[in-house]
Structure formats: C-alpha cells, structure tokens
Scaffold this active site. Structure first.
Site, PDB file in Angstrom:
ATOM      1  CG  HIS A 483      -1.856   0.947   1.275  1.00 33.35           C
ATOM      2  ND1 HIS A 483      -3.094   1.058   0.886  1.00 33.35           N
ATOM      3  CD2 HIS A 483      -1.721   2.432   1.655  1.00 33.35           C
ATOM      4  CE1 HIS A 483      -3.758   2.175   1.061  1.00 33.35           C
ATOM      5  NE2 HIS A 483      -2.823   3.052   1.394  1.00 33.35           N
ATOM      6  CD  GLU A 484       1.702   3.331   3.756  1.00 38.35           C
ATOM      7  OE1 GLU A 484       1.767   4.592   3.165  1.00 38.35           O
ATOM      8  OE2 GLU A 484       0.688   3.124   4.375  1.00 38.35           O
ATOM      9  CG  HIS A 487       0.158   6.268  -0.768  1.00 36.25           C
ATOM     10  ND1 HIS A 487      -0.919   6.791  -1.340  1.00 36.25           N
ATOM     11  CD2 HIS A 487      -0.090   5.804   0.386  1.00 36.25           C
ATOM     12  CE1 HIS A 487      -1.991   6.577  -0.662  1.00 36.25           C
ATOM     13  NE2 HIS A 487      -1.513   5.965   0.303  1.00 36.25           N
ATOM     14  CD  GLU A 506      -4.934   6.644   1.537  1.00 37.31           C
ATOM     15  OE1 GLU A 506      -5.168   5.583   1.660  1.00 37.31           O
ATOM     16  OE2 GLU A 506      -3.926   7.316   1.803  1.00 37.31           O
TER      17      GLU A 506
END
Length: 756
Positions: A483-484, A487, A506
C-alpha cells in the site's frame, strides 16, 4: 478575534497567498535538541511570482497588490513585531547558516507565544492597523503570507544573493549600485537560479547552498498569528518587487502539533513528523496548499547517538563536527508539496541482511506489463514540470528493486530482519512489474514508536510502519508495504490538486495493494482473484457500516457535477452506488468466502447446541468439550484447515454479529485458530469478541493490544465504555492512563471524549 479551529474536526485554513508568490526551494539548517524538545535554526525560501502576478503588467494592477488568495480564510489579528535588533549570532560549525538566540544575560523580549519583538524600536509599526490588516486599513505594501503554527519566529531578513562569489553568471548586467536596481538584480539572480534546466540540478543545489549562506541585507517586518506568518517590506507594493530570497530564524515549540517527541520501544528518546493534523506548518514556515510545489535541502545537527532519516534522494552519511555532534544532509530535486517533507530522529538501528540478499523472482504473466509503458515514456515526454526525471532514464526503468534500508529500535531488530528484509525486495519488484520505473531512487523503511496513529505512512524516500505489522506472520506487513509503495506513484509522484480529493490516491493505493501483494506472493491468477474478492468483501462490509453511521452530506465525494450518470451515481449521490450493490453479491460466492461461511455456520450450530444443553448434560459433555478445546484428533465438527488472515477477519466479524457465544465456544475459537498469535487485524476482532462477551480471563490481551497497537486500538476504548461494565471501564481508564502522555494528540483527544 481569530476563528478557533479544531484540527480534528475543522478544515485547516490555507493562509499562504500562493497565487502571488510561490516558494520554489527551501534550504533548512537545523539543530535538534532533545533536552529542550526544540528544533531551531534557519530556513531560506526562494520565490517566484505566482500565476496571478505573472499575468499582470504594472504594479498598480489590483491582482498584484497585497490582497491574499481566496484560500486565505481567516486573518491574523495579533500585533505586528519589528524584527529584534539586539540578538547574538553563533557560527555553525558546518559553514551553513547562523542562527540567532538571546545572548547570555540579555532580556528575552519574546511575547507569550515565543515570538521575538522590539515594539519600542519598531519604526512606528506598533499594531496591526499599521502593517497587518492592510486589506482593511488601506496600506499598499505587499504582504507575504506563509502557513505557520506553533513556531517562535525570531527574525526575518532579505538575503543578499548578489554577494555570492561566482553568481555573476546569473546576471545580465554590470555591477549595479542603485538600490532599486540592486533589488532587481537580486530577484533576477533568484529567477535565473530557480529556472535552471533540470540537467543542471547539481549546479543548482550548489548555488542554493551558497546563496543560503549569503549575508542578510535588511530585516523585514513580520507578524505571527495562530495560523500564519505575515512578512512585508516597507514601500514594496508588488510581489515581483518583494525579495525573492528571505531567511527566517525560528524554533519549534515542544507542544507543536507537526512533530512528536516521544521514546521508542527501547525507551530511547526520538522525534518524528506526523504529517497531520496540521501537516508541517509547526515544523517550518511554508506554503501548505498542494499546488505549491517545491524542492528542498536540509542540514540537521544532533548528538552523535542519533540517526537522522529524512525525505531525501541521497542516503546521507553523517559528518563529524566535533566530539559528540554529527551533521546530516539531505536533498530533493522532484518538486513536491511541503506537506510531504518528513523527518525522524532517533537511536535507530539499521537492520541488515547478514549473509545473503533475498532472491527476487517475478511471474512472467506480469513482468511484461511495464516494459511497453516505460519505453513510450523514454521515447516521448512525461509532461510534468522540469526535474531530473527517472522515467526518462533507461537504467532506472530496469531497476526492479531500488536501494533500500531498514531502521528500527534495537529491541525490534531481529523481528525486522525476519519479516521486513525479505518482504521489501518482493514488494518493490512486484510494484515494478505492474507500474514500471520507480518514481524515487531509493527508500528507507522505519518502524516508528508505538504511539504512531496509523499502520503506515508514505513520504518521499521514506516509509513509516507501525510495529503492529510485525506480528502474526507476513500478511499484514506485506499488504501494508505494498500500500505504501503504491503511494510513490499515487499520492507523491502524482497527487490531488487539493486535499478534498485525497481519497483518489488512497483509492489507487488500496486497489494496487492487492495487485502488488498477489504478484509478490507469486499467486496463480485464479488464487489471486479469490483473495482480491475476499478483500473486496471485507472492505464492502466496512463501507456499509460507515454509510449507516455517517451523515448524508458526508457520503457525497464530490459536488456540482452534471456530466454522466456514472459520475452522478458514484460521486454526487449519497448512499452506496447501485453498481457496487450489484457487484458485492458476486463476492459472497467466492470460494474463500464460502469456506468462511461454512466455518461460521458450524460455530453457530455448536454454540446453539451448547446453549440448549442442561447443566447435567453439560457436566456429561465436559470431557468432550475439553477435547474440543485441545484440538482432539477425533473432532469432526470443524474443518481444521488453516484459514488465511483475511478469512479469519471475516470469520470473527461474522461471529461478532451473533448475539451471544458461550464461554467454551470462545475458548475453542482461540485455541483452534491460535488467535493470540495472529496479526493485528485478526487480534483486533478477537479483542472485540472478548469485550463483547466479557471474557475476563482474556482482558490481559485487550490491555496488551491497547498499549502496543495504538494505531488500531482507539475503537476498543469505545467498546469498553459502552457496555457500562465496571471492570471493562476500569481497564479502559488504566490503559489510557498508561499511554496518554505518549499517545498521538488527536487519538488521545478522541479517547478522552469516550472516557470522560
């Protein structure tokens, strides 16, 4: 009177007048003092006139005068302060900027907010009527407004960039002596510097450094309000004539909401930026709107026992200044919002692979996806503002795993070595297989203190992870890493125009989290699809619950659109969109979901039988229940195949919907699935079951969760209080008392509202 705002509930005011002046580069020179819990030093800002002023022609045009952006929502009304003239300076041992402090024996003239002033020597500037409230009182001087909160500003001055040796190459004229011409010369130098071609970035950093060290050439009038720093120069009426390079001498406050002073899991002091609830405005004066894109470079000095990590393109190596004092230097050449600037200083231990590096393999099904997209970028252009772009670099396009380091408190070193060192290459290479070239050249991963209020946070070149991801195997850690990492593309390299659209990045990161993780695990297509459908169902359940408990106006993601029906259904209408309602029905048919449903049915049936038994029959069946709790091989009513962590989450959520489970069923659940050894997502649901059914012998697990998994534990406080059970409320008070001082400020406020 200034408007009182609650950062936890209200939108923060964006005070900076970015359409008049834009910061293009920050140079920070800071000292970190753990004894006083203060970061102090200087920041030099290099400006270009904003879009509004580039369109205007003369200084008399209204758009280029002192009015602020429409984003300037509230005005500061505190008195203006002339910069202090009686300060002593000490030289930095690195040759970087000096910073001013009150000399020993001098009277500290700071006001109640810590802002230094010299009102009696203010050249007639004594109140907001004369220099601050210019829109109301008609002054024609241009007012530069920066976002600022919880900072003590000591001094503001113009920087004489023309005094830098060799700077003549940026000028188009001979040496000038006239004051107005000299002012224009300085601004011309800054303009030429900030507009250097991208391939001159090394030269640009060199001159930024030397310009930041140049002497001052005149102090500027300034005033601080609750949310802003306002600066002006007498008789300067247009932004283009305002100094394009200014130096601000300042220090943070221990209570500043942009930084957290705490101790790590080994009990050693540390400080890190939160990124919320007020971004970085309590770390340095800046322009907060996401449209204000800038680069930066930072020098940080601190005691030699500390390691400084930061959002920077270089892996900084410390320089020894003197015994016991180190200096760290980082820089960034990709323009990004000031809110993405991140720093973490602590006694971090670097976790290294002792013998071998992880062998990274990529499923051929995905590995060809990136090559065509990257080749198009190399042959064409990216279309963004100019900077040294990795997407145009063929060598970068073939770099599956970018250089990375792992840092953690000493006590978590072994756990990080076991979990993180293997996962990071897998997740990075999976991201590369899907999206191609990594936007950033390197990355650090840091396990932050237990009071961190999220499972993770991505910033340029650095990822913060909660210690909660290190328990219960690799699933939660891997998905959060993915997930990170996502980003880096969505949220950092590509961001929303303003914070009302932050949900878009997001959404992309949440979607790609599943895709990356499937590739990292080398899952076959069908198995990957099943896991994604299971995850979709879990997210659907959370969305459904949120919608049921949210006001209708908060369910509309965007307003004022009248384009296509699909846009109206998904963005402009409250409630759950009809296409999603139809889609969610298919998720229930997923094989992994059906497995969970079968398990849930068996547990419910066993619970019903147990509740119907008489006391006599319960005594007769006591031996059978003991066998059940001990996982007897003769047990036939349950499948004992291992469930995935997401399946366990769904199982426990489904059982939470049941009115009451017997104590022995809870005991069987715990031992069957080894719930105390699972990851934080699973243990959170288990703690909910413990609280709901007043399973007193397992309250210690709830206490441990509230203390060690603060990123997820806030909701449990509400559950402990809502039952109005004396023991549970006593447990809530006990845990809050033990963690309140180090808890994230926003989380502590939410919990306090639940408890008191």
């Amino acid at each position: 009177m200034e408007t009182k705002l609650d950062p936890a509930k209200d939108d923060l005011p964006l005070m900076a007048n970015t359409r008049h002046m834009l910061v293009k580069h920050y140079v920070l020179d800071l000292d970190v003092d753990f004894k006083s819990q203060v970061i102090e030093g200087t920041i030099v800002l290099f400006f270009e006139p904003g879009s509004r002023c580039k369109k205007g022609g003369s200084a008399g045009e209204g758009d280029c005068l002192s009015q602020s952006d429409e984003t300037f929502k509230i005005r500061a009304s505190e008195p203006c302060h002339s910069p202090v003239t009686n300060v002593s300076a000490r030289s930095s041992k690195t040759g970087y900027n000096d910073f001013s402090v009150c000399a020993k024996g001098e009277k500290d003239t700071s006001d109640k907010n810590g802002n230094h002033s010299n009102r009696e020597q203010a050249s007639g500037i004594s109140s907001s009527k004369n220099c601050c409230d210019i829109e109301t009182h008609g002054s024609e001087d241009f007012l530069l407004v920066l976002d600022c909160c919880d900072l003590s500003v000591l001094k503001v001055e113009e920087v004489d960039v023309a005094a830098v040796p060799g700077i003549e190459k940026f000028t188009r004229s001979a040496k000038l002596t006239d004051a107005e011409e000299l002012r224009n010369l300085r601004n011309q130098i800054v303009h030429e510097l900030v507009t250097l071609p991208a391939d001159h970035w090394r030269e640009q950093l060199y001159y930024y450094t030397h310009c930041s060290q140049a002497p001052g050439c005149g102090e500027l009038l300034f005033s601080t309000g609750t949310w802003s720093l306002e600066i002006r120069k007498a008789e300067v009426q247009a932004p283009r004539d305002f100094p394009h390079a200014i130096r601000i001498w300042y220090k943070t406050k221990p209570e500043g909401r942009s930084v957290t002073w705490t101790t790590d899991q080994s009990g050693r002091p540390c400080v890190y930026t939160m990124g919320s609830p007020i971004n970085n405005r309590a770390l340095f004066p800046c322009q907060e709107p996401p449209v204000a894109m800038s680069t930066w470079q930072t020098t940080v000095r601190t005691a030699s026992c500390f390691v400084v990590l930061m959002s920077g393109e270089n892996s900084a190596e410390p320089a020894q200044l003197q015994e016991g004092l180190l200096s760290w230097y980082y820089y960034v050449t990709m323009p990004m919002p000031a809110s993405t600037f991140t720093i973490a200083v602590g006694c971090w231990t670097e976790v290294k692979q002792e013998s071998h590096t992880a062998d990274v393999q990529i499923n051929n099904e995905f590995s060809s996806l990136f090559s065509r997209a990257d080749l198009r970028l190399i042959e064409g252009s990216c279309g963004h503002v100019a900077y040294p772009c990795r997407f145009q670099n063929p060598a970068a396009s073939s770099q599956l795993v970018i250089p990375h380091r792992v840092f953690a408190p000493w006590c978590l070193k072994d756990r990080c070595a076991e979990i993180l060192l293997e996962l990071i290459p897998q997740c990075l290479s999976a991201a590369h297989a899907i999206l191609g070239t990594h936007p950033f050249s390197r990355i650090d991963v840091l396990i932050v203190p237990s009071n961190f209020s999220s499972l993770g946070m991505a910033s340029p070149h650095i990822i913060f992870l909660s210690q909660s991801v290190l328990t219960g195997g690799s699933h939660l850690c891997g998905t959060r890493l993915c997930h990170e990492i996502a980003h880096a593309w969505f949220g950092l390299a590509i961001g929303a125009r303003d914070w009302t659209e932050e949900w878009i990045s997001e959404g992309f990161a949440t979607y790609l989290e599943d895709v990356f993780w499937a590739v990292a695990q080398q899952l076959p297509h069908d198995e990957a699809r099943e896991q994604q459908e299971l995850k979709a169902l879990l997210r659907w359940r959370r969305l459904r619950d949120e919608v049921q408990n949210s006001k209708e106006e908060l369910q509309v993601l965007r307003y004022g659109l009248s384009v296509e029906n699909i846009i109206g259904a998904w963005l402009d209408t409250s409630g759950i969109p009809k296409p999603l309602l139809e889609e969610c029905q298919s998720w229930d048919q997923c094989r992994l979901v059906q497995q969970v449903n079968d398990e849930v049915t068996k547990w419910i049936q066993a619970n019903q039988r147990a509740r119907k038994r008489t006391k006599r029959k319960r005594r007769q069946d006591e031996v059978a229940f003991r066998k059940l709790a001990g996982l007897s091989v003769t047990l036939k009513i349950f499948q004992l195949e291992q469930l995935l962590p997401d399946q366990l989450v769904l199982l426990l959520e489904s059982l939470l919907e049941e009115k009451m489970l017997c104590l022995r069923i809870l005991q069987c659940l715990e031992k069957t699935y080894h719930l105390d050894e699972q990851d934080a997502e699973v243990r959170h649901r288990w703690c909910e079951l413990v609280v709901k059914h007043k399973y007193t012998t397992r309250y210690a697990e709830v206490e441990k969760f509230l203390k060690e998994d603060q990123a997820m534990g806030v909701y449990l406080y509400g559950e402990l209080m809502v039952n109005e059970d004396a023991k549970q409320q006593e447990l809530a008070y006990k845990c809050f008392a033990a963690t309140q001082k180090q808890m994230d400020v926003s989380s502590a406020k939410v919990v306090a509202e639940m408890l008191f």
